[in-house]
Motif scaffolding. Structure first.
Motif, PDB file in Angstrom:
ATOM      1  N   HIS A 184       0.731  -1.240  -0.228  1.00 14.02           N
ATOM      2  CA  HIS A 184       0.324   0.021  -0.091  1.00 14.02           C
ATOM      3  C   HIS A 184       1.169   1.250   0.300  1.00 14.02           C
ATOM      4  N   ARG A 210      -6.237   6.082  -6.646  1.00 12.86           N
ATOM      5  CA  ARG A 210      -6.801   4.338  -6.554  1.00 12.86           C
ATOM      6  C   ARG A 210      -8.451   4.325  -6.446  1.00 12.86           C
ATOM      7  N   TRP A 265      -2.261   1.971  -8.651  1.00  9.95           N
ATOM      8  CA  TRP A 265      -1.758   3.399  -7.909  1.00  9.95           C
ATOM      9  C   TRP A 265      -1.693   4.145  -8.811  1.00  9.95           C
TER      10      TRP A 265
END
Length: 300
Positions: A184, A210, A265
């Motif tokens: 992440h 995202r 992302w």
């Protein structure tokens, strides 16, 4: 009092903009001594000092500042008026001065300029690649290229380069073997990240997106530089994670020297624009360049 010579007024504006006689000479192609003579001649005719001169710098006096405030737009109009004749040529001549970010100089202008100059062999293009946010038009450039700047009402903007771009996140296989991959964007706070810093000292946060969710992180690492080449080389050597223009990172990914991270992302952002004054009398080289960008050869 007789009216000052136009060339002397031009010399004053050149020296004041460059803050030195040598700098003005390099920009104009005139000699420093001839520029100095022109300014002295102008001061003698007006009866007032216009420039304060030291061994290190040149700066306008109060009288010089007041004169230049009115003189610069007037000189620009005179040059543009004379340049109208240039538009009647089959191909205009002259100099086009551009100030662009480094990424535009590396990736976009090499594709745009060769066909433009083949079409207009009489135009010389002077490019200054500079990532500092300066007053481009006040510094004597005909136009600038920037990302996402708010433009004033008297400015026009013309798309240049791809209309959509992305930043890419990547690291070398050797780095990932030692430290693992982030799952992440917030995990980057625990990784060694290689950061770009502008000469002004600004260090943009890394922004990811995202499904409408935006995440901004400000990671740290062993390298902070204003050279993207240095950062990419450090990343390829396994020093840390890089986050930069996809067009710069993609070749290293294709070669296997870097591995793409968190591609879902990688948020998109608009490509750059050429911007300039929306003026009635536009210099012929600039008008030709804008027409080129708007035509089929300028489409990305």
């Amino acid at each position: 009092m007789t009216a000052p010579d136009l060339a002397d007024l031009e010399a004053l504006a050149l020296v004041a903009a460059a803050r030195s006689f040598r700098g003005a000479a390099a920009r104009s192609g005139l000699s420093a001594s001839s520029l100095s003579d022109a300014v002295r001649r102008l001061e003698a005719r007006l009866g007032v000092r216009l420039l304060n001169r030291t061994t290190r710098s040149v700066a306008p006096t109060e009288a010089g500042l007041r004169l230049l405030e009115r003189l610069r737009p007037a000189l620009a109009e005179v040059r543009a008026a004379l340049d109208v004749v240039n538009g009647f040529r089959d191909s205009p001549t002259g100099t086009l001065r551009l100030n662009v970010p480094g990424i535009v100089g590396r990736l976009m202008l090499p594709r745009i300029l060769p066909p433009f100059q083949a079409e207009h062999p009489g135009i010389t293009v002077e490019v200054t690649a500079d990532d500092q946010l300066i007053d481009v038009l006040g510094a004597g450039f005909d136009a600038g290229v920037r990302y996402g700047e708010m433009l004033e009402q008297d400015m026009i903007a013309v798309p240049l380069g791809p209309r959509v771009q992305r930043y890419a996140l990547a690291a070398a296989p050797s780095y990932l073997e030692r430290h693992g991959s982030p799952g992440h964007p917030r995990d980057l706070l625990g990784h060694a990240c290689l950061r770009y810093r502008f000469l002004s000292g600004a260090r943009p946060a890394w922004e990811f997106e995202r499904a409408g969710q935006v995440v901004r992180v400000d990671p740290s690492g062993p390298l902070l530089a204003n050279s993207i080449e240095m950062i990419l080389a450090g990343a390829a050597a396994g020093l840390g994670i890089v986050f930069s223009f996809e067009d710069l990172v993609a070749p290293l990914i294709a070669e296997g020297r870097l591995v793409a991270l968190l591609p879902d992302w990688w948020g998109e952002f608009p490509g750059p624009f050429l911007y300039c004054h929306d003026r009635r009398l536009m210099p012929a080289p600039l008008r030709a360049f804008i027409d080129h960008l708007r035509g089929p050869h300028g489409r990305w």
